[in-house]
Design an enzyme around this catalytic site. Structure first.
Site, short mmCIF file in Angstrom:
data_model
loop_
_atom_site.label_atom_id
_atom_site.label_comp_id
_atom_site.label_asym_id
_atom_site.label_seq_id
_atom_site.Cartn_x
_atom_site.Cartn_y
_atom_site.Cartn_z
CG ASP A 13 35.13 41.00 37.86
OD1 ASP A 13 35.13 39.78 38.13
OD2 ASP A 13 34.15 41.56 37.34
CB SER A 14 35.71 38.34 34.26
OG SER A 14 34.51 38.51 34.99
CB CYS A 76 36.68 37.58 39.42
SG CYS A 76 35.91 36.36 38.37
CG ASN A 77 32.47 35.29 43.78
OD1 ASN A 77 32.34 34.87 44.91
ND2 ASN A 77 32.13 36.52 43.44
CD GLU A 155 28.37 42.33 31.63
OE1 GLU A 155 28.63 43.01 30.64
OE2 GLU A 155 29.17 42.14 32.57
CB CYS A 187 28.43 35.66 40.79
SG CYS A 187 28.69 36.38 39.16
CG HIS A 189 27.84 40.49 36.88
ND1 HIS A 189 29.18 40.18 36.91
CD2 HIS A 189 27.65 41.18 35.73
CE1 HIS A 189 29.75 40.66 35.81
NE2 HIS A 189 28.84 41.26 35.09
N1 DGL Z 1 33.16 37.98 37.72
C1 DGL Z 1 32.56 36.67 37.58
C2 DGL Z 1 32.41 36.04 38.98
O1 DGL Z 1 32.36 36.70 40.00
C3 DGL Z 1 31.23 36.73 36.88
C4 DGL Z 1 31.30 37.11 35.43
C5 DGL Z 1 32.07 36.09 34.58
O2 DGL Z 1 31.58 34.96 34.38
O3 DGL Z 1 33.13 36.45 34.12
O4 DGL Z 1 32.33 34.84 39.08
#
Ligand code: DGL
Length: 271
Positions: A13-14, A76-77, A155, A187, A189
């Site tokens: 993930d990011s 990550c989406n 966050e 997403c 989060h």
């Molecule tokens: N992990 C990202 C997602 O699921 C959300 C956080 C980001 O923007 O990096 O889209």
């Protein structure tokens, strides 16, 4: 042929958000080992270009392959929306994203075929959820909404803050007034805002978290390819980040049901 059954699953993930997907894999596939990578140095992905997300995803997959993973879950989406199709063609390791599982779960839940999707700008602008839902059910209506402030609120730990309630009202008012009966948390989060979103949307709207369905897809894939690890006595979870390991550790310990002790920092640009 090499026995892949004991090899770990790569999850990336990011940043920390993908831990909601890792958590679901730990619950649904308790015998599997996991190598998790959070790209904390380059977060957020949600506002970056497709080219950058593809480059980042390639580097992370190359890194995960050095850990000998047998399959990869893009938790990550945004990375699923922007890079999954490309990287699937480039690597021989099976790769699962979160969008197809999320779309399928939403179609399973909806009664009136009106589905809302919330996500980052990258995910919503890519229209990937809409495309995948229409491939499965051409008659479905999809209403997408980018909610960029949700990620920093999570966050910051503001999941139950009145500011978050106000932001939810600003972003989701139109969705609440529409006829959608099912909403995808598109997403990583957003599952951490699930109760606040559920409360705001009311009982008539089912909330779908793609993480559960993605874990089930992974289970199916491992079974089909005879790669399931069925006899593991204790699981090994490894965590890597590209920056801010200590902050990641705190977040991980608030999300995961066990104590995370070691987070390793690597230079992802080397891969
Ligand atoms: N992990 C990202 C997602 O699921 C959300 C956080 C980001 O923007 O990096 O889209």
């Amino acid at each position: 042929m090499k026995d892949l059954r004991k090899a770990p699953i790569g999850v990336f993930d990011s940043g920390v958000g993908g831990l909601t997907v890792a958590r679901e894999i730990m619950r649904q596939l308790p015998d599997e080992n996991i190598v998790y990578f959070g790209d904390t140095a380059r977060l957020p992905y949600g506002s970056k270009s497709k080219e950058s997300i593809i480059r980042f995803s390639r580097q992370i997959i190359r890194f995960l392959k050095t850990r000998n993973v047998k399959a990869i879950v893009i938790a990550c989406n945004t990375a699923t929306a922007q890079a999954l199709e490309t990287v699937r063609q480039e690597f021989d390791t099976p790769i699962i994203g979160v969008i197809e599982p999320g779309a399928r779960a939403a179609l399973h839940e909806t009664k009136n075929k009106k589905i809302g999707v919330v996500g980052t700008e990258g995910t919503i602008c890519s229209q990937m959820y809409t495309r995948v839902i229409h491939e499965m059910e051409p008659g479905a209506e999809v209403l997408g909404k980018a909610c960029p402030l949700f990620v920093p609120l999570v966050e910051e730990g503001f999941t139950r803050h009145h500011i978050t309630e106000e932001v939810i009202d600003i972003y989701l008012k139109e969705m609440k007034e529409s006829e959608v009966d099912t909403m995808i948390l598109g997403c990583t989060h957003y599952p951490l805002l699930r109760s606040a979103i559920m409360q705001y949307m009311g009982e008539g709207v089912r909330i779908v978290n793609p993480a559960y369905e993605a874990a089930m897809d992974l289970k199916k894939l491992l079974k089909e390819r005879n790669m399931s690890n069925e006899n593991e006595e204790f699981n090994k979870y490894e965590f890597y980040v590209s920056d801010a390991a200590e902050k990641f550790k705190q977040f991980a310990n608030s999300v995961l049901p066990y104590n995370v002790e070691t987070i390793r920092q690597i230079n992802i640009e080397e891969f």
